[in-house]
Design a protein around this motif. Structure first.
Motif, PDB file in Angstrom:
ATOM      1  N   ALA A 118      13.563  20.551  -1.796  1.00 24.41           N
ATOM      2  CA  ALA A 118      12.935  20.956  -3.054  1.00 24.41           C
ATOM      3  C   ALA A 118      11.538  20.365  -3.122  1.00 24.41           C
ATOM      4  O   ALA A 118      11.202  19.422  -2.399  1.00 24.41           O
ATOM      5  N   ASP A 119      10.699  20.929  -3.991  1.00 30.40           N
ATOM      6  CA  ASP A 119       9.353  20.407  -4.177  1.00 30.40           C
ATOM      7  C   ASP A 119       9.423  18.959  -4.658  1.00 30.40           C
ATOM      8  O   ASP A 119      10.179  18.643  -5.585  1.00 30.40           O
ATOM      9  N   GLN A 120       8.630  18.105  -4.070  1.00 28.17           N
ATOM     10  CA  GLN A 120       8.581  16.728  -4.543  1.00 28.17           C
ATOM     11  C   GLN A 120       7.384  16.003  -3.955  1.00 28.17           C
ATOM     12  O   GLN A 120       6.746  16.476  -3.011  1.00 28.17           O
ATOM     13  N   THR A 121       7.084  14.851  -4.546  1.00 28.85           N
ATOM     14  CA  THR A 121       6.008  14.003  -4.051  1.00 28.85           C
ATOM     15  C   THR A 121       6.607  12.922  -3.163  1.00 28.85           C
ATOM     16  O   THR A 121       7.481  12.175  -3.590  1.00 28.85           O
ATOM     17  N   VAL A 122       6.145  12.867  -1.941  1.00 31.22           N
ATOM     18  CA  VAL A 122       6.636  11.908  -0.958  1.00 31.22           C
ATOM     19  C   VAL A 122       5.750  10.669  -0.989  1.00 31.22           C
ATOM     20  O   VAL A 122       4.520  10.778  -0.971  1.00 31.22           O
ATOM     21  N   THR A 152       0.851  -1.186   0.000  1.00 33.79           N
ATOM     22  CA  THR A 152       0.000   0.000   0.000  1.00 33.79           C
ATOM     23  C   THR A 152       0.890   1.240   0.000  1.00 33.79           C
ATOM     24  O   THR A 152       1.772   1.374   0.839  1.00 33.79           O
ATOM     25  N   THR A 153       0.652   2.136  -0.959  1.00 31.97           N
ATOM     26  CA  THR A 153       1.447   3.352  -1.087  1.00 31.97           C
ATOM     27  C   THR A 153       0.521   4.563  -1.122  1.00 31.97           C
ATOM     28  O   THR A 153      -0.466   4.579  -1.864  1.00 31.97           O
ATOM     29  N   VAL A 154       0.831   5.563  -0.298  1.00 29.76           N
ATOM     30  CA  VAL A 154       0.098   6.833  -0.308  1.00 29.76           C
ATOM     31  C   VAL A 154       1.086   7.929  -0.672  1.00 29.76           C
ATOM     32  O   VAL A 154       2.164   8.027  -0.071  1.00 29.76           O
ATOM     33  N   LYS A 155       0.737   8.758  -1.672  1.00 28.23           N
ATOM     34  CA  LYS A 155       1.614   9.830  -2.118  1.00 28.23           C
ATOM     35  C   LYS A 155       1.091  11.187  -1.666  1.00 28.23           C
ATOM     36  O   LYS A 155      -0.115  11.414  -1.619  1.00 28.23           O
ATOM     37  N   GLN A 156       2.039  12.079  -1.343  1.00 27.24           N
ATOM     38  CA  GLN A 156       1.670  13.434  -0.929  1.00 27.24           C
ATOM     39  C   GLN A 156       2.679  14.424  -1.486  1.00 27.24           C
ATOM     40  O   GLN A 156       3.877  14.283  -1.256  1.00 27.24           O
ATOM     41  N   ALA A 157       2.187  15.419  -2.224  1.00 28.67           N
ATOM     42  CA  ALA A 157       3.062  16.452  -2.776  1.00 28.67           C
ATOM     43  C   ALA A 157       3.353  17.489  -1.695  1.00 28.67           C
ATOM     44  O   ALA A 157       2.437  18.035  -1.073  1.00 28.67           O
ATOM     45  N   LEU A 158       4.635  17.772  -1.450  1.00 26.96           N
ATOM     46  CA  LEU A 158       5.059  18.758  -0.454  1.00 26.96           C
ATOM     47  C   LEU A 158       5.975  19.790  -1.101  1.00 26.96           C
ATOM     48  O   LEU A 158       6.777  19.454  -1.979  1.00 26.96           O
ATOM     49  N   THR A 159       5.842  21.040  -0.665  1.00 24.87           N
ATOM     50  CA  THR A 159       6.677  22.120  -1.176  1.00 24.87           C
ATOM     51  C   THR A 159       7.975  22.181  -0.385  1.00 24.87           C
ATOM     52  O   THR A 159       7.966  22.189   0.843  1.00 24.87           O
ATOM     53  N   GLY A 160       9.103  22.216  -1.100  1.00 21.35           N
ATOM     54  CA  GLY A 160      10.401  22.282  -0.448  1.00 21.35           C
ATOM     55  C   GLY A 160      10.837  23.713  -0.212  1.00 21.35           C
ATOM     56  O   GLY A 160      10.144  24.679  -0.551  1.00 21.35           O
ATOM     57  N   ALA A 161      12.041  23.850   0.373  1.00 21.54           N
ATOM     58  CA  ALA A 161      12.566  25.169   0.698  1.00 21.54           C
ATOM     59  C   ALA A 161      13.052  25.918  -0.531  1.00 21.54           C
ATOM     60  O   ALA A 161      13.223  27.128  -0.501  1.00 21.54           O
ATOM     61  N   GLY A 162      13.299  25.190  -1.615  1.00 16.71           N
ATOM     62  CA  GLY A 162      13.709  25.856  -2.847  1.00 16.71           C
ATOM     63  C   GLY A 162      15.190  26.062  -2.980  1.00 16.71           C
ATOM     64  O   GLY A 162      15.648  26.764  -3.870  1.00 16.71           O
ATOM     65  N   ASN A 163      15.976  25.496  -2.087  1.00 19.09           N
ATOM     66  CA  ASN A 163      17.424  25.578  -2.220  1.00 19.09           C
ATOM     67  C   ASN A 163      18.042  24.361  -1.557  1.00 19.09           C
ATOM     68  O   ASN A 163      17.349  23.505  -1.028  1.00 19.09           O
ATOM     69  N   ALA A 164      19.370  24.274  -1.612  1.00 17.01           N
ATOM     70  CA  ALA A 164      20.043  23.082  -1.116  1.00 17.01           C
ATOM     71  C   ALA A 164      19.892  22.899   0.383  1.00 17.01           C
ATOM     72  O   ALA A 164      19.839  21.791   0.885  1.00 17.01           O
ATOM     73  N   THR A 165      19.830  23.992   1.122  1.00 19.27           N
ATOM     74  CA  THR A 165      19.690  23.911   2.572  1.00 19.27           C
ATOM     75  C   THR A 165      18.325  24.453   2.979  1.00 19.27           C
ATOM     76  O   THR A 165      18.072  25.645   2.814  1.00 19.27           O
ATOM     77  N   PRO A 166      17.421  23.611   3.470  1.00 17.57           N
ATOM     78  CA  PRO A 166      16.089  24.095   3.865  1.00 17.57           C
ATOM     79  C   PRO A 166      16.184  25.265   4.827  1.00 17.57           C
ATOM     80  O   PRO A 166      17.010  25.272   5.734  1.00 17.57           O
ATOM     81  N   ASN A 167      15.324  26.247   4.610  1.00 19.46           N
ATOM     82  CA  ASN A 167      15.454  27.488   5.382  1.00 19.46           C
ATOM     83  C   ASN A 167      14.239  27.768   6.250  1.00 19.46           C
ATOM     84  O   ASN A 167      13.878  28.906   6.481  1.00 19.46           O
ATOM     85  N   GLY A 168      13.583  26.716   6.726  1.00 21.97           N
ATOM     86  CA  GLY A 168      12.508  26.948   7.677  1.00 21.97           C
ATOM     87  C   GLY A 168      11.124  26.657   7.175  1.00 21.97           C
ATOM     88  O   GLY A 168      10.160  26.900   7.886  1.00 21.97           O
TER      89      GLY A 168
END
Length: 244
Positions: free
Chosen positions: A230-234, A157-173
């Motif tokens: 970065a933005d991606q689907t988890v 069973t797999t559930v996918k969720q799109a999440l917005t990332g920080a937009g750079n190499a080091t997440p900024n909060g």
């Protein structure tokens, strides 16, 4: 069907015999028939109308005025039938236990029995009775699955969720508060040494601590803090929790 024949300087008629056993039962003429010459010649025939999810046998047969030659028995298995719900009706037919099912519209009706079940993004699915999935269950981003009976899944069973990332190499909060959608869920997206990280709230210390083994199973219900580079689907994989 594909095969190779050598006419050995004569002219031969080429056919394929096929069926669900070595008794075959059906004969069709190869597209290239008749074949002549002294070299191996490739022959073929495009067949249609076979039963889904069924094993077939076939062999090539060459016949001239004096003899008949038979090729080796070859087997193949046809693909499963894919049945789609469009929000109004099933196509091409109602699903059976051997079919793969795609839900591509809102659904509020009786449960089903199928092989793989995929619920596409953005649709709400309510099963009023039991659901049996003999293969895998996939729930895509933004889809909702409500079961009034039980959901039994043999495979993954797999559930996918799109999440917005920080937009750079080091997440900024930029954080997300997420809960495991499955029992014992695992997501390979998160890694303690990378930019995709996961935290757990410790009620004894009233603080968040990073999970250093982010691929260990998570309980259904408790919330986690997530941060992505970065933005991606988890994708979360685990066991479907019926009734929650």
């Amino acid at each position: 069907f594909n095969g190779t024949v050598n006419a050995n300087g004569t002219s031969i008629n080429v056919t394929f015999q096929y069926g669900t056993s070595k008794s075959y039962g059906t004969t069709v003429t190869a597209t290239q028939s008749p074949v002549s010459g002294l070299m191996a010649t490739s022959v073929s025939y495009s067949v249609s109308g076979l039963t889904p999810n069924t094993t077939y046998h076939y062999r090539v047969v060459g016949t001239n005025q004096t003899s008949t030659g038979y090729g080796d028995d070859v087997t193949f298995t046809t693909s499963r039938l894919t049945v789609t719900w469009d929000g109004t009706a099933w196509s091409p037919s109602a699903p059976t236990a051997s079919d793969n099912v795609i839900i591509n519209g809102n659904y509020n009706d009786a449960g089903i029995t199928c092989n793989d079940l995929t619920i596409n993004s953005g649709f709400q699915v309510t099963f009023s009775s039991n659901v049996t999935v003999g293969g895998n269950l996939l729930v895509k981003t933004g889809a909702t699955l409500i079961n009034e009976g039980t959901v039994s899944v043999t495979g993954t069973t797999t559930v996918k969720q799109a999440l917005t990332g920080a937009g750079n190499a080091t997440p900024n909060g930029r954080y997300w508060y997420v809960a495991s959608p499955l029992t014992g869920a695992i997501s390979s997206t998160f890694a303690a040494a990378g930019t995709n990280e996961l935290w757990n709230y410790d009620e004894t210390t009233h603080a968040y601590s990073e999970l250093t083994i982010n691929t260990s199973p998570r309980a259904a219900g408790p919330g986690y803090g997530a941060r992505l580079g970065a933005d991606q689907t988890v994708s979360f994989t685990g066991a479907f929790t019926s009734g929650t």
